[in-house]
Scaffold this motif. Structure first.
Motif, mmCIF file in Angstrom:
data_model
loop_
_atom_site.group_PDB
_atom_site.id
_atom_site.type_symbol
_atom_site.label_atom_id
_atom_site.label_comp_id
_atom_site.label_asym_id
_atom_site.label_seq_id
_atom_site.Cartn_x
_atom_site.Cartn_y
_atom_site.Cartn_z
ATOM 1 N N LEU A 37 0.840 -1.195 0.000
ATOM 2 C CA LEU A 37 0.000 0.000 0.000
ATOM 3 C C LEU A 37 0.874 1.243 0.000
ATOM 4 N N VAL A 38 1.839 1.291 0.871
ATOM 5 C CA VAL A 38 2.897 2.307 0.886
ATOM 6 C C VAL A 38 4.182 1.614 1.315
ATOM 7 N N SER A 39 5.308 2.158 0.900
ATOM 8 C CA SER A 39 6.581 1.540 1.238
ATOM 9 C C SER A 39 7.402 2.351 2.225
ATOM 10 N N SER A 40 7.027 3.603 2.477
ATOM 11 C CA SER A 40 7.793 4.452 3.374
ATOM 12 C C SER A 40 6.919 5.614 3.821
ATOM 13 N N LEU A 41 7.437 6.405 4.765
ATOM 14 C CA LEU A 41 6.708 7.593 5.213
ATOM 15 C C LEU A 41 6.595 8.619 4.087
ATOM 16 N N THR A 42 7.623 8.731 3.272
ATOM 17 C CA THR A 42 7.569 9.648 2.136
ATOM 18 C C THR A 42 6.497 9.229 1.142
ATOM 19 N N ASP A 43 6.396 7.936 0.902
ATOM 20 C CA ASP A 43 5.353 7.417 0.012
ATOM 21 C C ASP A 43 3.968 7.681 0.592
ATOM 22 N N LEU A 44 3.839 7.558 1.913
ATOM 23 C CA LEU A 44 2.559 7.822 2.568
ATOM 24 C C LEU A 44 2.168 9.287 2.435
ATOM 25 N N ALA A 45 3.119 10.185 2.616
ATOM 26 C CA ALA A 45 2.819 11.613 2.498
ATOM 27 C C ALA A 45 2.436 11.991 1.075
ATOM 28 N N ARG A 46 2.953 11.263 0.100
ATOM 29 C CA ARG A 46 2.698 11.590 -1.301
ATOM 30 C C ARG A 46 1.359 11.071 -1.792
ATOM 31 N N LYS A 47 0.887 9.951 -1.256
ATOM 32 C CA LYS A 47 -0.353 9.334 -1.737
ATOM 33 C C LYS A 47 -1.538 9.896 -0.969
ATOM 34 N N SER A 48 -2.394 10.594 -1.675
ATOM 35 C CA SER A 48 -3.557 11.205 -1.023
ATOM 36 C C SER A 48 -4.670 10.202 -0.736
ATOM 37 N N ASN A 49 -4.667 9.067 -1.415
ATOM 38 C CA ASN A 49 -5.721 8.074 -1.205
ATOM 39 C C ASN A 49 -5.424 7.118 -0.059
ATOM 40 N N VAL A 50 -4.270 7.243 0.585
ATOM 41 C CA VAL A 50 -3.916 6.420 1.734
ATOM 42 C C VAL A 50 -3.911 7.312 2.975
#
Length: 502
Positions: A271-284
């Motif tokens: 779903l996400v691989s890192s905190l940076t990926d989480l901050a970038r994905k608005s649907n998560v």
């Protein structure tokens, strides 16, 4: 040999400083000698958990922090008792749970153990004995599930390249159309001594109309490695057509080579691989424990990655969980990620496996190290802060904290099983040199083949229907009405002439 007076004075000065230093250290260590401390504990998986008797009293603190507390009590010769409250967090949760910081401020608690992160608001009212442990925060996510690999067909090229191809193809088709469009017959007749590059076998191209769709189809055939047919080859056509063929060859080779890597790669993404990926994905969405240090750090951040995550927290009403199980249930729903300490996240995987018997949760690949260390909390200006920090250093030098941590993790054997299963789903590695390939890896190619079959069948049926209709029309020719009228008129005049003869 005479003694140097300056060297003697230096020696005496060193001895005096050494004596004063030893007295200072010994006096510092004697602060805890024979003292009795009231200890509170911030519950944290692996590090702190309570052991109660039948009456509900907390009789022992288990976990890594409990082992460290027992070791330090023997090292510095102090005793302790457990603060008998149901409060297990520093900050206030309700009127009935004022928080462990309240008990330290009122003098009812001398020490709070556990992996405590120091924040600016906490530092204003308490001290932190640093060096207990260096750890990271991690994201708890749903277990990746293998899916078909249809997206691999478009992954070799970025979106901008696909858009560029869609724009370039009609432009080149229009350019070629103006070069090969039908010319007047007087322009097709070469002058004396002039050579025109004309392909006699395709002379029909000059006699019939050619539209841009036909040229676009030939261009599409080239990009699909199906060949092409352009009849009139002038110099300009040579240049445009040759440039397109060369570009199509390069793009085709690049696409095929990259497509192989995506086909053989994983078709199960996290779903996400890192905190940076989480901050970038608005649907998560992000969820945290309400009142935890993670929440405090994210909401207090003024810039950087933590500021972005704090803004994500503020936009979602379900971002704060009063119970950890609520966070885990949100993670299982498929669009949430739970942020906590690495050991807490790992323990959540273990508990869920024990409850359900299967691996529903996984840990994101990349963790974020906590700046500095976590430690134990003491009242402001406590004389014991430096002693506990020194004790942590001795425990780390002896390897005891790492030993106790590994022993606690070994009790949670299902964590390793679920982590390995997540890696297996994502990587599908049989060994270091071999990759397991299933039909799911080629699902995209099968989809394209199926679409091709359907289109071919539709064209096949259409051509047969058109052919039958054409044959039916040829077998029953229609007679023009004026010819029928003329035939009737001629017959009547012939009859009149025959009557006259008779």
């Amino acid at each position: 040999m005479k003694n140097n007076p300056s060297s003697i004075k230096g020696l005496w000065l060193a001895l005096v400083l050494l004596c004063w230093g030893s007295l200072f250290v010994s006096s510092e260590l004697t602060f805890l000698n024979g003292k009795h401390l009231t200890v509170g504990s911030q519950i944290s998986d692996v590090h702190v958990f309570w052991m109660r008797n039948v009456s509900g009293h907390n009789v022992k603190i288990g976990g890594v922090a409990g082992e460290a507390l027992d070791a330090l009590s023997l090292r510095y010769n102090f005793t302790y008792s457990i603060l008998q409250v149901n409060d297990s967090r520093l900050e206030k949760q309700s009127n009935n749970l004022p928080g462990l910081a309240h008990y330290m401020a009122t003098g009812k608690c001398d020490l709070v153990i556990g992996p405590i992160i120091m924040t600016p608001s906490r530092l204003a009212i308490m001290d932190l004995a640093e060096g207990y442990m260096y750890t990271s925060v991690a994201l708890l996510i749903p277990m990746p599930k293998p899916t078909d690999n249809a997206k691999s067909l478009v992954k070799p090229f970025q979106l901008s390249i696909w858009i560029g191809l869609l724009i370039a193809m009609p432009i080149i088709a229009v350019a070629l159309y103006f070069f090969i469009r039908p010319l007047p017959l007087r322009m097709l007749t070469p002058a004396a001594g002039e050579n025109v590059l004309v392909d006699p076998s395709h002379d029909g191209w000059f006699r019939r109309s050619v539209n841009t769709l036909q040229v676009l189809f030939e261009i599409f055939r080239i990009i699909m490695n199906q060949g092409g047919n352009i009849p009139l080859m002038r110099n300009a056509v040579y240049f445009v057509w040759g440039s397109w063929c060369l570009g199509a060859m390069i793009l085709g080779c690049a696409y095929n080579s990259l497509l192989t890597s995506y086909i053989l790669g994983s078709n199960a993404e996290q779903l996400v691989s890192s905190l940076t990926d989480l901050a970038r994905k608005s649907n998560v969405h992000l969820v945290v424990d309400k009142g935890s240090a993670v929440e405090s750090v994210l909401l207090a951040a003024n810039d950087g990655l933590f500021k972005q995550l704090g803004d994500k927290l503020r936009t979602q009403p379900l971002s704060y969980c009063t119970k950890r199980q609520d966070c885990i249930d949100l993670v299982k729903s498929g669009s949430y990620a739970y942020l906590q300490g690495l050991f807490i996240v790992a323990n959540a995987v273990e508990e869920d496996f024990r409850a359900t018997g299967k691996c529903n949760l996984a840990i994101a690949k990349e963790t974020e190290p906590i700046s500095g260390s976590v430690g134990w909390a003491l009242p402001k200006n406590s004389p014991y802060t430096k002693i506990f920090s020194k004790g942590f250093m001795e425990l780390h030098q002896a390897g005891l904290i790492d030993f106790w941590t590994q022993r606690e993790l070994q009790k949670r054997k299902h964590i390793t099983h679920c982590v390995n299963e997540a890696n297996k789903v994502q990587m599908q590695k049989v060994s270091d040199s071999k990759t397991k390939i299933t039909l799911n890896n080629f699902s995209g190619a099968f989809y394209i083949l199926l679409v091709g079959y359907i289109i071919s069948f539709i064209f096949f049926v259409s051509e047969n229907v058109y052919l039958r209709i054409t044959k039916h029309k040829r077998g029953h020719p229609r007679i023009a009405p004026n010819k029928i009228g003329r035939g009737v008129g001629n017959q009547s005049s012939a009859n009149q002439e025959a009557g006259n003869v008779h």
